[in-house]
Every structure is written in structure tokens, then in C-alpha cells.
Design a protein around this motif. Structure first.
Motif, mmCIF file in Angstrom:
data_model
loop_
_atom_site.group_PDB
_atom_site.id
_atom_site.type_symbol
_atom_site.label_atom_id
_atom_site.label_comp_id
_atom_site.label_asym_id
_atom_site.label_seq_id
_atom_site.Cartn_x
_atom_site.Cartn_y
_atom_site.Cartn_z
ATOM 1 N N LEU A 210 0.832 -1.209 0.000
ATOM 2 C CA LEU A 210 0.000 0.000 0.000
ATOM 3 C C LEU A 210 0.866 1.259 0.000
ATOM 4 N N ASP A 211 2.002 1.224 0.674
ATOM 5 C CA ASP A 211 2.923 2.369 0.648
ATOM 6 C C ASP A 211 3.369 2.664 -0.779
ATOM 7 N N VAL A 212 3.754 1.615 -1.500
ATOM 8 C CA VAL A 212 4.235 1.793 -2.877
ATOM 9 C C VAL A 212 3.103 2.287 -3.770
ATOM 10 N N ILE A 213 1.934 1.688 -3.637
ATOM 11 C CA ILE A 213 0.785 2.103 -4.438
ATOM 12 C C ILE A 213 0.461 3.568 -4.187
ATOM 13 N N GLU A 214 0.454 3.955 -2.928
ATOM 14 C CA GLU A 214 0.125 5.347 -2.576
ATOM 15 C C GLU A 214 1.130 6.322 -3.172
ATOM 16 N N ALA A 215 2.394 5.920 -3.213
ATOM 17 C CA ALA A 215 3.444 6.817 -3.695
ATOM 18 C C ALA A 215 3.565 6.848 -5.212
ATOM 19 N N GLU A 216 3.235 5.744 -5.885
ATOM 20 C CA GLU A 216 3.587 5.622 -7.302
ATOM 21 C C GLU A 216 2.425 5.454 -8.269
ATOM 22 N N MET A 217 1.259 5.035 -7.810
ATOM 23 C CA MET A 217 0.186 4.693 -8.749
ATOM 24 C C MET A 217 -0.337 5.891 -9.536
ATOM 25 N N LYS A 218 -0.447 7.021 -8.921
ATOM 26 C CA LYS A 218 -1.049 8.192 -9.567
ATOM 27 C C LYS A 218 -0.358 8.548 -10.874
ATOM 28 N N ASP A 219 0.966 8.463 -10.906
ATOM 29 C CA ASP A 219 1.725 8.883 -12.082
ATOM 30 C C ASP A 219 2.254 7.713 -12.904
ATOM 31 N N ALA A 220 1.828 6.504 -12.598
ATOM 32 C CA ALA A 220 2.316 5.332 -13.336
ATOM 33 C C ALA A 220 1.714 5.288 -14.740
ATOM 34 N N PRO A 221 2.439 4.729 -15.714
ATOM 35 C CA PRO A 221 1.872 4.529 -17.061
ATOM 36 C C PRO A 221 0.626 3.648 -16.984
ATOM 37 N N ASP A 222 -0.210 3.732 -18.011
ATOM 38 C CA ASP A 222 -1.548 3.149 -17.951
ATOM 39 C C ASP A 222 -1.592 1.684 -17.521
ATOM 40 N N ARG A 223 -0.803 0.826 -18.185
ATOM 41 C CA ARG A 223 -0.916 -0.602 -17.889
ATOM 42 C C ARG A 223 -0.422 -0.916 -16.475
ATOM 43 N N LEU A 224 0.656 -0.248 -16.061
ATOM 44 C CA LEU A 224 1.165 -0.419 -14.706
ATOM 45 C C LEU A 224 0.169 0.131 -13.691
ATOM 46 N N GLN A 225 -0.417 1.272 -14.007
ATOM 47 C CA GLN A 225 -1.401 1.875 -13.106
ATOM 48 C C GLN A 225 -2.606 0.951 -12.921
ATOM 49 N N TRP A 226 -3.049 0.338 -13.993
ATOM 50 C CA TRP A 226 -4.200 -0.568 -13.915
ATOM 51 C C TRP A 226 -3.901 -1.750 -12.996
ATOM 52 N N ALA A 227 -2.693 -2.337 -13.157
ATOM 53 C CA ALA A 227 -2.317 -3.493 -12.339
ATOM 54 C C ALA A 227 -2.165 -3.103 -10.867
#
Length: 229
Positions: free
Chosen positions: A156-173
Motif C-alpha cells: 500500500l505504501d508503494v501504491i500510494e506513492a507511485e500509482m497516480k503517475d504510473a503509465p496506464d498498464r502499470l497503473q491498472w495493475a
């Protein structure tokens, strides 16, 4: 294995490629290309062909090496997942650039491989976002089926820090992993909901009537309601 070589049942790669070419439908290709998939073969017809061919690892390898998207999808249906080495699967993932091939490789092959956990850890940290998305897809599956040993708070720490700006396919996963943590693990549900609400990822994603939105707070809430948990 070249296109003229045969699988274990005598079927040639060239013959299967010719059959796939005969199944090509320009209308299906036009729809698929909007989603990044460069083939025009109806998936029902592809599955019927796979059923007729049966499991054939040699033929599957030859079809994969052809580079044709429909042939690669067929290869993933007729292969023996446990027969691939770790190195083969890693190479295949790095060459699986269309969404459907990528998804089927993870779902139908890598998840069934004895190398799945090692590859999950390797891919999760890969600098290539498409490869990393496979690592997150495998992690999301483990959140549901085998969470022992996973540090959910750290995920959850990683998701909170990185998901917003991740490329589409990575963001979806990553978003899928977030939702599954919230659905399956009540102790982390409030935080998963809060992260989803704060980041707003996929909040405006178009959702067909009767389908659940991929927006994590809606997804989590609806699935928890259905499960009564």
C-alpha cells in the motif's frame, strides 16, 4: 522451430499461420487495434482451433517465435506452462507488447509455472513499466490466493506513492492490487479506500451498465457488499 517444422502431431507452424490468416476479420481487427491488439481473429474461433490442436509444446514454441499476435495467443492456449524455463518466460514477457498477449501470458502460463513467485519478485522491481505491470498482476493474484509472506502495508505504501503517475498498464495493475487488498483484507480496507479516494485513479473510467467500476473505492465497496464481509 521454423514455420515449416512440425509440432508433435505433425501440424506445421506454416499451416496454422495460414489457417489463422483465413480467420482474419478486418472489422474485428479495427476494434482490437483501438485497444492496442494487432489481430483480427475472433477469440471464440481461436479457442476452437486451440481445442482441435490440443496441447503441443513444440508447436506452441514455433507459433510464439513467429511474432504474429494471433499465433502467440494460440501458442499460449496450447502450450504446457510448466515446460517453460524461468529464462524463457522472462524473455517472452519482455517481448509481449500487446495487451492481450501480455494478459494471457500472465494468466494462462506464468501463474501456472513453478517460477511464478521468483518472476513476480523480479518483475515487480523492473524499470520497464510493462514488465513491472506483470509483477503487480501476479502480486494482486497472490493477495487473493496466497497472501502469506506478503507485506500488505508495504504494498500500500508503494501504491500510494507511485500509482497516480504510473503509465496506464502499470497503473491498472497497481489499482487492481489496491482493490484486492481492500476487498480481501478487512484490516487494510480503510486505508485502501482512503488511498483510492485521495488518488482518484480511474474515477471517471467509463463503465457499462451492470458492470462494477474499476475505481477502487467503488469496486471495494461493491464487492464487500456482495460478499457480506
Amino acid at each position: 522451430m521454423g514455420t515449416g517444422e512440425r509440432g508433435t502431431r505433425g501440424t506445421t507452424v506454416a499451416g496454422v499461420l495460414a489457417e489463422l490468416a483465413g480467420l482474419e476479420d478486418p472489422r474485428i481487427r479495427a476494434v482490437n487495434e483501438k485497444h492496442g491488439d494487432d489481430h483480427g481473429v475472433n477469440l471464440g474461433a481461436l479457442r476452437s482451433l486451440a481445442k482441435r490442436l490440443g496441447t503441443d509444446q513444440d508447436l506452441a514454441r514455433g507459433l510464439w517465435e513467429s511474432g504474429d499476435t494471433a499465433a502467440r495467443l494460440l501458442a499460449l492456449l496450447i502450450c504446457r506452462p510448466k515446460a517453460f524455463t524461468r529464462e524463457e518466460l522472462d524473455s517472452m514477457m519482455r517481448r509481449a507488447r500487446t495487451p492481450k498477449v501480455h494478459d494471457w501470458l500472465v494468466t494462462y502460463v506464468v501463474k501456472k509455472s513453478p517460477h511464478a513467485e521468483e518472476l513476480r519478485q523480479t518483475w515487480l522491481a523492473d524499470p520497464d513499466p510493462v514488465v513491472a505491470s506483470a509483477g503487480w498482476a501476479l502480486t494482486g493474484a497472490r493477495v487473493v490466493s496466497g497472501p502469506d509472506g506478503l507485506d500488505l502495508a508495504q504494498l500500500l505504501d508503494v501504491i500510494e506513492a507511485e500509482m497516480k503517475d504510473a503509465p496506464d498498464r502499470l497503473q491498472w495493475a497497481m489499482n487492481t492490487c489496491l482493490a484486492r487488498i481492500g476487498i480481501e483484507h478487512p484490516a487494510h480496507r480503510a486505508r485502501a479506500l482512503a488511498i483510492g479516494e485521495r488518488l482518484g485513479v480511474l474515477e471517471d473510467y467509463p463503465t457499462s451498465p451492470g458492470c462494477t467500476s474499476p475505481y477502487a473505492p467503488v469496486w471495494i465497496t461493491e464487492m464487500v457488499r456482495r460478499q457480506g464481509t
